[in-house]
Motif scaffolding. Structure first.
Motif, short mmCIF file in Angstrom:
data_model
loop_
_atom_site.label_atom_id
_atom_site.label_comp_id
_atom_site.label_asym_id
_atom_site.label_seq_id
_atom_site.Cartn_x
_atom_site.Cartn_y
_atom_site.Cartn_z
N GLY A 61 41.15 52.05 50.57
CA GLY A 61 41.98 52.30 49.41
C GLY A 61 42.08 50.94 48.79
O GLY A 61 41.75 49.95 49.16
N ARG A 62 42.76 51.13 47.66
CA ARG A 62 43.23 49.98 46.94
C ARG A 62 44.58 49.44 47.47
O ARG A 62 45.25 50.26 47.64
N ARG A 63 44.52 47.99 47.01
CA ARG A 63 45.85 47.49 47.43
C ARG A 63 47.05 47.52 46.36
O ARG A 63 46.75 47.12 45.53
N MET A 88 50.64 48.80 37.37
CA MET A 88 49.48 48.76 36.87
C MET A 88 48.52 49.96 37.51
O MET A 88 48.81 49.84 38.77
N SER A 89 47.74 50.48 36.95
CA SER A 89 46.98 51.51 37.63
C SER A 89 45.94 50.86 38.59
O SER A 89 45.92 51.58 39.64
N ILE A 90 45.74 49.82 38.47
CA ILE A 90 44.76 49.20 39.20
C ILE A 90 45.48 48.69 40.75
O ILE A 90 44.49 48.68 41.81
N PHE A 91 46.75 48.85 40.75
CA PHE A 91 47.38 48.68 42.04
C PHE A 91 47.81 50.06 42.61
O PHE A 91 48.45 50.08 43.78
N SER A 97 47.53 60.92 41.36
CA SER A 97 48.53 60.23 40.37
C SER A 97 47.25 59.38 39.71
O SER A 97 47.54 59.18 38.36
N TYR A 98 46.75 58.65 40.29
CA TYR A 98 45.81 57.74 39.84
C TYR A 98 44.66 58.39 38.86
O TYR A 98 44.45 57.86 37.92
N VAL A 99 44.27 59.53 39.30
CA VAL A 99 43.08 60.42 38.22
C VAL A 99 43.75 60.39 36.87
O VAL A 99 43.23 60.17 35.82
N LEU A 155 41.98 44.69 18.94
CA LEU A 155 41.55 46.21 18.20
C LEU A 155 41.62 47.44 19.50
O LEU A 155 42.10 48.50 18.65
N LEU A 156 41.37 47.32 20.49
CA LEU A 156 41.49 48.53 21.42
C LEU A 156 42.76 48.90 21.59
O LEU A 156 43.21 49.90 21.55
N VAL A 157 43.88 47.96 21.69
CA VAL A 157 45.15 48.39 22.09
C VAL A 157 46.15 48.56 20.65
O VAL A 157 46.91 49.43 20.86
N GLU A 229 38.64 37.50 29.51
CA GLU A 229 37.75 36.46 29.93
C GLU A 229 36.43 37.10 30.68
O GLU A 229 35.12 36.63 30.34
N SER A 230 36.43 38.44 30.75
CA SER A 230 35.25 39.25 31.48
C SER A 230 34.11 39.19 30.19
O SER A 230 32.89 38.96 30.32
N VAL A 231 34.70 39.62 29.08
CA VAL A 231 33.71 39.99 27.84
C VAL A 231 33.25 38.46 27.38
O VAL A 231 32.03 38.41 27.04
N ILE A 273 34.83 40.46 42.21
CA ILE A 273 35.35 41.05 43.69
C ILE A 273 36.34 42.18 42.95
O ILE A 273 37.29 42.08 42.34
N SER A 274 36.14 43.26 44.20
CA SER A 274 37.20 44.34 43.92
C SER A 274 37.92 44.45 45.19
O SER A 274 36.97 44.69 46.27
N GLY A 275 39.12 44.52 45.28
CA GLY A 275 39.68 44.49 46.60
C GLY A 275 40.08 45.74 47.25
O GLY A 275 40.29 46.77 46.50
N ARG A 276 40.02 46.02 48.62
CA ARG A 276 40.40 47.15 49.26
C ARG A 276 40.96 46.86 50.45
O ARG A 276 41.08 45.85 50.90
N VAL A 277 41.82 47.96 51.14
CA VAL A 277 42.39 47.81 52.24
C VAL A 277 42.00 48.87 53.09
O VAL A 277 41.99 50.09 52.53
N PRO A 330 34.79 56.24 41.88
CA PRO A 330 36.07 56.75 41.21
C PRO A 330 36.82 55.61 40.53
O PRO A 330 37.79 56.12 39.80
N THR A 331 36.58 54.48 40.92
CA THR A 331 37.54 53.39 40.38
C THR A 331 36.82 52.52 39.40
O THR A 331 37.41 51.50 38.91
N ARG A 332 35.55 52.87 38.89
CA ARG A 332 34.82 51.93 38.20
C ARG A 332 35.51 51.64 36.92
O ARG A 332 36.27 52.49 36.40
N CYS A 333 35.21 50.46 36.36
CA CYS A 333 35.83 50.04 35.30
C CYS A 333 36.00 51.03 34.13
O CYS A 333 34.87 51.54 33.60
N VAL A 334 37.25 51.19 33.57
CA VAL A 334 37.23 52.05 32.53
C VAL A 334 36.96 51.59 31.11
O VAL A 334 36.72 52.37 30.00
N GLY A 335 36.69 50.10 31.18
CA GLY A 335 36.35 49.66 29.83
C GLY A 335 34.85 49.22 29.77
O GLY A 335 34.45 48.55 28.81
#
Ligand code: HEM
Length: 385
Positions: A61-63, A88-91, A97-99, A155-157, A229-231, A273-277, A330-335
């Motif tokens: 799962g996600r941490r 934040m949804s990422i946690f 509920s995440y969906v 622009l996005l937000v 920073e990613s972009v 990295i994407s963290g899991r537990v 199912p948790t792939r980047c939404v952006g």
């Protein structure tokens, strides 16, 4: 004998991504996973095994975000920012509920791409490129790549390209936390305080209430910060590649831009990295992973897996890779589509004005973290043939 940790790989290959990824792969004894003593968790570096673990959301799962409460002693603002971050949804665990939360994130990102249209992003890209000098070395990270990424996030937000400098500064300070950079207590507090100010700013700009709209504000802050920073790093990768391309480039490259951007995401993935537990005792390859243990999906290293990508250390603009740079499952980047579209617009504007780029390695300063690549400065000269 080198200690098997991402820190060693970063130290060896800070200036040379080939050495960095080679070091990571040398730790796994061909298994696609190794135990990192410093991080106290398993690091998954093989492509197939990374996808496999990302898919097994009931086992990995996600941490949630949980930091010692006395950390925030003395800063009420940091405590408030921490609460925004925790929401934040990422946690969240990737359950039902995440969906629902994810759906809302996807709607915001989809709206920015479709309804708002790419015209505004095109306009911003074009203005940004027109400011670059011709035939002289220019520091493009702070003057073009990051401001462009910040404008895209805005622009996005907020549907506006006007970004006050202090807001970009706060967004960047917050990304240091996500990117595993600057781990000292003072940096952690600074990141949380920055998130609190961003939440205030977003609440005012969107007419939302800090007390009643906490969840949506947390998601908007996450979307805002994630696009920075990613972009910028993705675009740096693209510019660096164009500088190595024999004979320069011209508009004939336009139909190939999506593939070039995908290869840049594979070649040196901005998010590493994407963290899991582990939610129960489970296996990853030959390793038994105990319930509660940390697992790090190293998508950056997986994208350099020679078993999947022939000549993985070569940037091949025609490769059209099935990369993991946006995560998997199912948790792939939404952006992901928004980020790729912004990058394509920026490159289109480059091709419209320039046909040659020279990279000045000696004036480029990296700022890589444990979980993301980054820059302090990047120097290029752009011109025409
Ligand atoms: C080059 C640019 C980008 C890269 C490489 C990237 C990569 C990633 C990765 C690897 C993840 C983790 C996926 C997982 O855990 O399975 C992620 C999550 C996320 N990304 Fe991106 N991203 C980028 C740009 C963006 C942009 C522009 C946005 C905003 C529109 C965005 C919003 C998000 C969000 C909100 C999440 C968390 C989703 C959740 O709650 O599960 N990303 N991204």
């Amino acid at each position: 004998m080198q200690e098997k940790t991402i820190l060693t790989a970063l130290k060896n290959g800070f200036y040379d991504s080939r050495i960095y990824y080679e070091t990571l792969h040398s730790f796994d004894d061909g298994q696609g996973v190794f135990f990192d003593k410093y991080l106290d968790g398993h690091v998954v570096v093989g492509y197939e095994i990374c996808k496999d673990v990302a898919r097994r959301i009931d086992e990995f799962g996600r941490r949630s975000l949980s930091l010692p409460s006395d950390l925030f002693r003395g800063s009420r603002q940091a405590k408030l920012g921490y609460e925004v971050m925790q929401a934040m949804s990422i946690f969240l665990p990737a359950g039902s509920s995440y969906v629902a939360r994810r759906q809302r994130l996807l709607e915001v990102a989809g709206h920015a791409r479709h309804d708002l249209g790419l015209d505004r992003i095109r306009e911003v890209a074009s203005k940004s490129i027109n400011l670059l000098p011709v035939d002289e070395p220019a520091e493009v990270f702070l003057t073009s790549l990051r401001p462009f990424a910040a404008q895209c996030a805005n622009l996005l937000v907020l549907q506006s390209a006007e970004v006050p400098a202090y807001v970009t500064e706060d967004a960047v300070t917050a990304t240091y936390f996500f990117d595993g950079k600057r781990p000292g207590r003072e940096h952690l507090l600074a990141a949380m305080e920055a998130i609190d100010r961003l939440a205030d700013w977003l609440a005012t700009a969107r007419g939302l209430s800090r007390s009643n709209d906490g969840e949506i504000l947390a998601d908007l802050a996450l979307l805002y910060v994630a696009a920075h920073e990613s972009v910028s790093y993705l675009l740096y990768n693209c510019l660096w590649y164009l500088s190595t391309r024999e004979g320069g480039f011209d508009k004939s490259l336009l139909p190939n831009l999506a593939s070039l951007v995908a290869e840049a995401l594979r070649y040196d993935s901005p998010v590493q990295i994407s963290g899991r537990v582990a939610l129960d005792d489970s296996r990853i390859g030959d390793y038994l992973v105990r319930k509660g243990a940390h697992v790090y999906l190293h998508v950056g290293a997986a994208n350099r897996d020679e078993k999947v990508f022939t000549n993985a250390d070569v940037f091949d603009e025609n490769r059209q890779p099935m990369h993991l740079g946006f995560g998997w499952g199912p948790t792939r980047c939404v952006g992901s589509e928004f980020a790729s579209a912004c990058a394509a617009e920026y490159l289109t504007a480059i091709l419209a004005r320039f046909s040659r780029v020279h990279y000045h390695k000696e004036n480029t300063r990296f700022d890589h973290g444990l979980s993301a690549r980054g820059l302090k400065a990047a120097s290029f000269s752009l011109g025409q043939r």
